[in-house]
Design a protein around this motif. Structure first.
Motif, PDB file in Angstrom:
ATOM      1  N   LYS A   1       9.845   3.573  -0.135  1.00 57.63           N
ATOM      2  CA  LYS A   1      10.846   3.815  -1.957  1.00 57.63           C
ATOM      3  C   LYS A   1      11.138   5.847  -1.548  1.00 57.63           C
ATOM      4  O   LYS A   1      12.262   5.765  -1.581  1.00 57.63           O
ATOM      5  CB  LYS A   1      10.291   3.483  -3.173  1.00 57.63           C
ATOM      6  CG  LYS A   1      11.341   3.782  -4.553  1.00 57.63           C
ATOM      7  CD  LYS A   1      11.158   3.533  -5.617  1.00 57.63           C
ATOM      8  CE  LYS A   1      11.881   3.698  -6.582  1.00 57.63           C
ATOM      9  NZ  LYS A   1      12.021   3.242  -7.573  1.00 57.63           N
ATOM     10  N   THR A   2      10.461   6.128  -1.559  1.00 58.69           N
ATOM     11  CA  THR A   2      11.192   7.883  -2.162  1.00 58.69           C
ATOM     12  C   THR A   2      11.676   8.235  -0.832  1.00 58.69           C
ATOM     13  O   THR A   2      12.161   8.912  -0.808  1.00 58.69           O
ATOM     14  CB  THR A   2       9.705   8.597  -1.833  1.00 58.69           C
ATOM     15  OG1 THR A   2       9.059   8.490  -2.581  1.00 58.69           O
ATOM     16  CG2 THR A   2      10.114  10.033  -2.179  1.00 58.69           C
ATOM     17  N   PHE A   3      11.325   7.710   0.409  1.00 61.93           N
ATOM     18  CA  PHE A   3      11.914   8.553   2.015  1.00 61.93           C
ATOM     19  C   PHE A   3      12.829   7.262   2.523  1.00 61.93           C
ATOM     20  O   PHE A   3      13.278   7.943   3.270  1.00 61.93           O
ATOM     21  CB  PHE A   3      10.717   8.695   2.985  1.00 61.93           C
ATOM     22  CG  PHE A   3       9.626  10.582   2.342  1.00 61.93           C
ATOM     23  CD1 PHE A   3      10.660  11.361   1.812  1.00 61.93           C
ATOM     24  CD2 PHE A   3       8.439   9.082   2.367  1.00 61.93           C
ATOM     25  CE1 PHE A   3       9.148  12.157   1.579  1.00 61.93           C
ATOM     26  CE2 PHE A   3       7.451  10.834   1.464  1.00 61.93           C
ATOM     27  CZ  PHE A   3       7.968  12.245   0.920  1.00 61.93           C
ATOM     28  N   GLY A   4      12.936   6.394   1.365  1.00 62.21           N
ATOM     29  CA  GLY A   4      14.035   5.687   2.213  1.00 62.21           C
ATOM     30  C   GLY A   4      13.093   4.899   3.870  1.00 62.21           C
ATOM     31  O   GLY A   4      14.776   4.515   4.511  1.00 62.21           O
ATOM     32  N   TYR A   5      12.757   4.296   3.912  1.00 65.06           N
ATOM     33  CA  TYR A   5      12.079   3.646   4.784  1.00 65.06           C
ATOM     34  C   TYR A   5      12.265   2.029   4.072  1.00 65.06           C
ATOM     35  O   TYR A   5      11.916   2.228   3.632  1.00 65.06           O
ATOM     36  CB  TYR A   5      10.451   4.047   4.487  1.00 65.06           C
ATOM     37  CG  TYR A   5       9.795   5.411   5.607  1.00 65.06           C
ATOM     38  CD1 TYR A   5      11.008   5.530   6.877  1.00 65.06           C
ATOM     39  CD2 TYR A   5       9.274   5.897   4.986  1.00 65.06           C
ATOM     40  CE1 TYR A   5       9.945   6.669   7.348  1.00 65.06           C
ATOM     41  CE2 TYR A   5       8.531   6.733   5.154  1.00 65.06           C
ATOM     42  CZ  TYR A   5       9.072   7.664   6.105  1.00 65.06           C
ATOM     43  OH  TYR A   5       9.370   9.039   7.239  1.00 65.06           O
ATOM     44  N   LYS A   6      12.648   1.538   5.657  1.00 61.21           N
ATOM     45  CA  LYS A   6      12.665   0.055   5.161  1.00 61.21           C
ATOM     46  C   LYS A   6      11.719  -0.039   7.227  1.00 61.21           C
ATOM     47  O   LYS A   6      11.894  -0.043   7.938  1.00 61.21           O
ATOM     48  CB  LYS A   6      13.783  -0.649   5.627  1.00 61.21           C
ATOM     49  CG  LYS A   6      15.177  -0.496   4.599  1.00 61.21           C
ATOM     50  CD  LYS A   6      16.025  -0.398   4.433  1.00 61.21           C
ATOM     51  CE  LYS A   6      16.974   0.446   3.368  1.00 61.21           C
ATOM     52  NZ  LYS A   6      18.571   0.131   3.380  1.00 61.21           N
ATOM     53  N   PHE A   7      11.420  -1.490   6.506  1.00 56.87           N
ATOM     54  CA  PHE A   7      11.382  -2.377   7.897  1.00 56.87           C
ATOM     55  C   PHE A   7      12.215  -3.006   8.196  1.00 56.87           C
ATOM     56  O   PHE A   7      12.847  -3.683   8.169  1.00 56.87           O
ATOM     57  CB  PHE A   7       9.987  -3.270   7.602  1.00 56.87           C
ATOM     58  CG  PHE A   7       8.572  -2.676   7.218  1.00 56.87           C
ATOM     59  CD1 PHE A   7       7.816  -2.992   8.311  1.00 56.87           C
ATOM     60  CD2 PHE A   7       7.958  -2.545   6.579  1.00 56.87           C
ATOM     61  CE1 PHE A   7       6.959  -2.320   8.660  1.00 56.87           C
ATOM     62  CE2 PHE A   7       6.780  -1.962   6.163  1.00 56.87           C
ATOM     63  CZ  PHE A   7       6.129  -2.233   7.843  1.00 56.87           C
ATOM     64  N   GLU A   8      12.056  -2.690   9.415  1.00 59.71           N
ATOM     65  CA  GLU A   8      13.149  -3.389  10.302  1.00 59.71           C
ATOM     66  C   GLU A   8      12.893  -5.071  10.932  1.00 59.71           C
ATOM     67  O   GLU A   8      11.260  -5.119  11.573  1.00 59.71           O
ATOM     68  CB  GLU A   8      13.758  -2.646  11.578  1.00 59.71           C
ATOM     69  CG  GLU A   8      14.363  -1.660  11.854  1.00 59.71           C
ATOM     70  CD  GLU A   8      14.471  -0.755  13.367  1.00 59.71           C
ATOM     71  OE1 GLU A   8      14.571  -1.213  13.881  1.00 59.71           O
ATOM     72  OE2 GLU A   8      14.395   0.015  13.192  1.00 59.71           O
TER      73      GLU A   8
ATOM     74  N   LYS B   1       1.086  -0.874   0.038  1.00 59.65           N
ATOM     75  CA  LYS B   1       0.025   0.093   0.142  1.00 59.65           C
ATOM     76  C   LYS B   1       0.690   1.756  -0.432  1.00 59.65           C
ATOM     77  O   LYS B   1       0.102   2.467  -0.757  1.00 59.65           O
ATOM     78  CB  LYS B   1      -0.919   0.359   1.182  1.00 59.65           C
ATOM     79  CG  LYS B   1      -1.983   1.190   1.436  1.00 59.65           C
ATOM     80  CD  LYS B   1      -2.728   0.901   0.647  1.00 59.65           C
ATOM     81  CE  LYS B   1      -4.031   1.922   0.435  1.00 59.65           C
ATOM     82  NZ  LYS B   1      -5.058   1.970  -0.412  1.00 59.65           N
ATOM     83  N   CYS B   2       1.975   1.166   0.058  1.00 58.03           N
ATOM     84  CA  CYS B   2       2.463   2.275   0.685  1.00 58.03           C
ATOM     85  C   CYS B   2       3.749   2.926   0.309  1.00 58.03           C
ATOM     86  O   CYS B   2       4.845   2.658   0.778  1.00 58.03           O
ATOM     87  CB  CYS B   2       3.041   2.858   2.585  1.00 58.03           C
ATOM     88  SG  CYS B   2       1.734   2.858   3.504  1.00 58.03           S
TER      89      CYS B   2
END
Length: 76
Positions: free
Chosen positions: A67-74, A61-62
């Motif tokens: 991708k745009t903000f460089g988030y990653k799930f720990e 969904k996100c």
């Protein structure tokens, strides 16, 4: 951000106070500290609230924001 966006700045929740200070400075308005409400002394790492199915749903969904903000799930 890429050229396709019609914005000058994206504030991030994880940097809320410092990003709000930047915006106030750009707009030439006074910054007032944000009050802290409903805080907790013990916080579990966010990834403990997601099972694999929930994590995959959020990733789907996100995907653009991740991708745009460089988030990653720990995972741990």
């Amino acid at each position: 951000l890429s050229k396709g966006y019609l914005i000058d700045f994206v504030g991030m929740y994880e940097n809320l106070c410092s990003d709000l200070k930047k915006v106030c400075n750009l707009l030439n308005i006074e910054y007032i500290d944000l009050p802290k409400k409903n805080t907790t002394k013990y916080r579990q790492p966010y990834h403990t609230f997601y099972d694999d199915e929930a994590r995959q749903a959020v990733e789907t969904k996100c995907a653009i924001d991740i991708k745009t903000f460089g988030y990653k799930f720990e995972t741990q």
